[in-house]
Design a protein around this motif. Sequence first.
Motif, PDB file in Angstrom:
ATOM      1  N   LEU A  44      -8.409   4.159   2.357  1.00  0.00           N
ATOM      2  CA  LEU A  44      -7.317   3.289   1.917  1.00  0.00           C
ATOM      3  C   LEU A  44      -7.185   2.008   2.747  1.00  0.00           C
ATOM      4  O   LEU A  44      -6.231   1.253   2.568  1.00  0.00           O
ATOM      5  N   HIS A  90      -8.205  -1.997  -0.401  1.00  0.00           N
ATOM      6  CA  HIS A  90      -7.420  -1.738  -1.610  1.00  0.00           C
ATOM      7  C   HIS A  90      -8.243  -2.080  -2.848  1.00  0.00           C
ATOM      8  O   HIS A  90      -8.738  -3.196  -2.969  1.00  0.00           O
ATOM      9  N   PHE A  93       1.987  10.612  -9.511  1.00  0.00           N
ATOM     10  CA  PHE A  93       1.082  10.885 -10.625  1.00  0.00           C
ATOM     11  C   PHE A  93       0.279  12.155 -10.382  1.00  0.00           C
ATOM     12  O   PHE A  93       0.129  13.008 -11.255  1.00  0.00           O
ATOM     13  N   LEU A  94      -0.240  12.290  -9.171  1.00  0.00           N
ATOM     14  CA  LEU A  94      -1.099  13.429  -8.853  1.00  0.00           C
ATOM     15  C   LEU A  94      -0.313  14.737  -8.876  1.00  0.00           C
ATOM     16  O   LEU A  94      -0.794  15.765  -9.348  1.00  0.00           O
ATOM     17  N   TYR A 121      -7.241   7.263  -7.713  1.00  0.00           N
ATOM     18  CA  TYR A 121      -6.157   6.821  -8.596  1.00  0.00           C
ATOM     19  C   TYR A 121      -6.069   5.308  -8.611  1.00  0.00           C
ATOM     20  O   TYR A 121      -5.955   4.680  -9.672  1.00  0.00           O
ATOM     21  N   LEU A 122      -6.136   4.700  -7.431  1.00  0.00           N
ATOM     22  CA  LEU A 122      -5.973   3.252  -7.346  1.00  0.00           C
ATOM     23  C   LEU A 122      -7.167   2.498  -7.931  1.00  0.00           C
ATOM     24  O   LEU A 122      -7.012   1.435  -8.537  1.00  0.00           O
ATOM     25  N   TYR A 144     -10.608  13.580 -14.598  1.00  0.00           N
ATOM     26  CA  TYR A 144     -10.903  12.223 -15.077  1.00  0.00           C
ATOM     27  C   TYR A 144     -12.157  12.152 -15.925  1.00  0.00           C
ATOM     28  O   TYR A 144     -12.367  11.201 -16.652  1.00  0.00           O
ATOM     29  N   GLU A 169       3.319   5.892  -5.605  1.00  0.00           N
ATOM     30  CA  GLU A 169       3.082   5.969  -7.049  1.00  0.00           C
ATOM     31  C   GLU A 169       1.943   6.931  -7.364  1.00  0.00           C
ATOM     32  O   GLU A 169       2.031   7.762  -8.271  1.00  0.00           O
ATOM     33  N   ALA A 170       0.884   6.840  -6.568  1.00  0.00           N
ATOM     34  CA  ALA A 170      -0.270   7.720  -6.777  1.00  0.00           C
ATOM     35  C   ALA A 170       0.111   9.176  -6.562  1.00  0.00           C
ATOM     36  O   ALA A 170      -0.241  10.060  -7.352  1.00  0.00           O
ATOM     37  N   LYS A 171       0.860   9.430  -5.491  1.00  0.00           N
ATOM     38  CA  LYS A 171       1.234  10.819  -5.181  1.00  0.00           C
ATOM     39  C   LYS A 171       2.073  11.412  -6.303  1.00  0.00           C
ATOM     40  O   LYS A 171       1.900  12.586  -6.667  1.00  0.00           O
ATOM     41  N   LEU A 201     -10.824  16.440  -9.227  1.00  0.00           N
ATOM     42  CA  LEU A 201     -10.596  15.112  -9.796  1.00  0.00           C
ATOM     43  C   LEU A 201     -11.600  14.826 -10.908  1.00  0.00           C
ATOM     44  O   LEU A 201     -11.267  14.202 -11.914  1.00  0.00           O
ATOM     45  N   PRO A 245      -7.920  11.601  -3.536  1.00  0.00           N
ATOM     46  CA  PRO A 245      -7.197  11.468  -4.811  1.00  0.00           C
ATOM     47  C   PRO A 245      -6.453  10.143  -4.910  1.00  0.00           C
ATOM     48  O   PRO A 245      -6.338   9.555  -5.985  1.00  0.00           O
ATOM     49  N   LEU A 246      -5.959   9.643  -3.776  1.00  0.00           N
ATOM     50  CA  LEU A 246      -5.192   8.410  -3.781  1.00  0.00           C
ATOM     51  C   LEU A 246      -6.096   7.221  -4.089  1.00  0.00           C
ATOM     52  O   LEU A 246      -5.780   6.386  -4.935  1.00  0.00           O
ATOM     53  N   LEU A 278      -2.809  17.725  -9.524  1.00  0.00           N
ATOM     54  CA  LEU A 278      -4.078  17.465  -8.849  1.00  0.00           C
ATOM     55  C   LEU A 278      -3.958  17.626  -7.348  1.00  0.00           C
ATOM     56  O   LEU A 278      -4.943  17.678  -6.635  1.00  0.00           O
ATOM     57  N   VAL A 279      -2.724  17.641  -6.875  1.00  0.00           N
ATOM     58  CA  VAL A 279      -2.509  17.953  -5.464  1.00  0.00           C
ATOM     59  C   VAL A 279      -1.432  19.009  -5.364  1.00  0.00           C
ATOM     60  O   VAL A 279      -0.622  19.170  -6.272  1.00  0.00           O
ATOM     61  N   LEU A 295       0.834  -1.197   0.000  1.00  0.00           N
ATOM     62  CA  LEU A 295       0.000   0.000   0.000  1.00  0.00           C
ATOM     63  C   LEU A 295       0.872   1.251   0.000  1.00  0.00           C
ATOM     64  O   LEU A 295       0.609   2.208  -0.723  1.00  0.00           O
ATOM     65  N   LYS A 319      -6.809   2.769 -11.678  1.00  0.00           N
ATOM     66  CA  LYS A 319      -5.713   1.911 -12.120  1.00  0.00           C
ATOM     67  C   LYS A 319      -6.168   0.452 -12.183  1.00  0.00           C
ATOM     68  O   LYS A 319      -5.936  -0.249 -13.172  1.00  0.00           O
ATOM     69  N   ASP A 323       2.075   1.805  -3.419  1.00  0.00           N
ATOM     70  CA  ASP A 323       1.003   2.304  -4.278  1.00  0.00           C
ATOM     71  C   ASP A 323       0.711   3.766  -4.002  1.00  0.00           C
ATOM     72  O   ASP A 323       0.454   4.550  -4.915  1.00  0.00           O
ATOM     73  N   VAL A 324       0.720   4.130  -2.729  1.00  0.00           N
ATOM     74  CA  VAL A 324       0.450   5.524  -2.353  1.00  0.00           C
ATOM     75  C   VAL A 324       1.532   6.432  -2.925  1.00  0.00           C
ATOM     76  O   VAL A 324       1.247   7.518  -3.447  1.00  0.00           O
TER      77      VAL A 324
END
Lengths: 96, 238
Positions: B99, B102, A88-89, B23-24, B60, A84-86, B56, B19-20, A94-95, A78, B27, A81-82
């Motif tokens: 979160l 998942h 991208f954002l 995104y997931l 999107y 990776e998300a951050k 967002l 946002p997290l 977006l952030v 997790l 994905k 993944d977080v």
Amino acid sequence: MTMLMQWLQVLVPAGVLWLSVAATFLKDKSFFEQESAFVQFLLLLPLLALIALGVYAAGTVLYKTFTFNDCTEASKDLQKDVAEAKEFLKKNKLVD
Amino acid sequence: MADKYSILLPTYNERENLPLIIYLIIKALDASKFNYEIIVIDDGSPDGTQEVAEKLQKFYGEDKIVLRPREKKLGLGTAYIHGIKHATGNYIVIMDADLSHHPKFIPMFIKKQKENNYDIVSGTRYMGDGGVFGWDFKRKLISCGANFLSQFLLQPGASDLTGSFRLYKKNVLEELVNSCVSKGYSFQMEIIVRAKSKKYTIGEVPISFVDRVYGESKLGTNEIYQFASSLLYLFATV
């Protein structure tokens, strides 16, 4: 039928049966005066069943607690993944 | 008509996580090529969650992210009803937005559902390689004890009664939510118990739950009392 009724359907006849057996044997003699150990066992049966149930319950719960899956991998994944998300954002604004 | 999955995200003060999680979700679902929408139901969060949601949505697209906010904190049951009303999918996924659930499990739920055309697929922490990260011994003991008790009394046919990561057929969820009266953990439990009594089929997928509430106790005496009284209520009436 509710769960309560299902339980009662089994417990009530069993209870009545046990009570009639107990009444028969305890009519003339007390528990300790009984001649047969098997009869004494029958008289104690509800209590023994309760104790057995308690032991089973405690054992099962403790076993499940001690073998409970701690998912340490899931936590690490997790975090990846977080991250990776951050990324991208941030890249897409977006952030902040 | 093709299958579409409406993912309900009730939010309260999830400005950082929203946002997290989105995104997931995107994905996981874009990779499996499923048709879906994400419905964000924000209960008037004071931390600006709704603004983040709007940003967002702009990025999107409105067909992927649907916003259906409410004015104040109104509870989970009504959030589901509200979400269902606006869902255009024939399946509904419910999950937490913090979160702890998942999104990678959603394609697994979908696959499981198709195996036997299950009415409900429930993510379980108590079966297979399901589990929880972040629970100490006492918390595990309480959960396993409560789970044992509810299994023993209710024989529900599902190993995780209080979990909230599930996939439902839309009409099934609608009917169940409208017939439930409990709140909190008990609400999730009541849904499963009523589902069983109405002969709906339930499939299970082991999930990992990453508990995100650090330090805070989600399980006070109030919750325990409410759970116990709900258990007895369901035992006696369903």
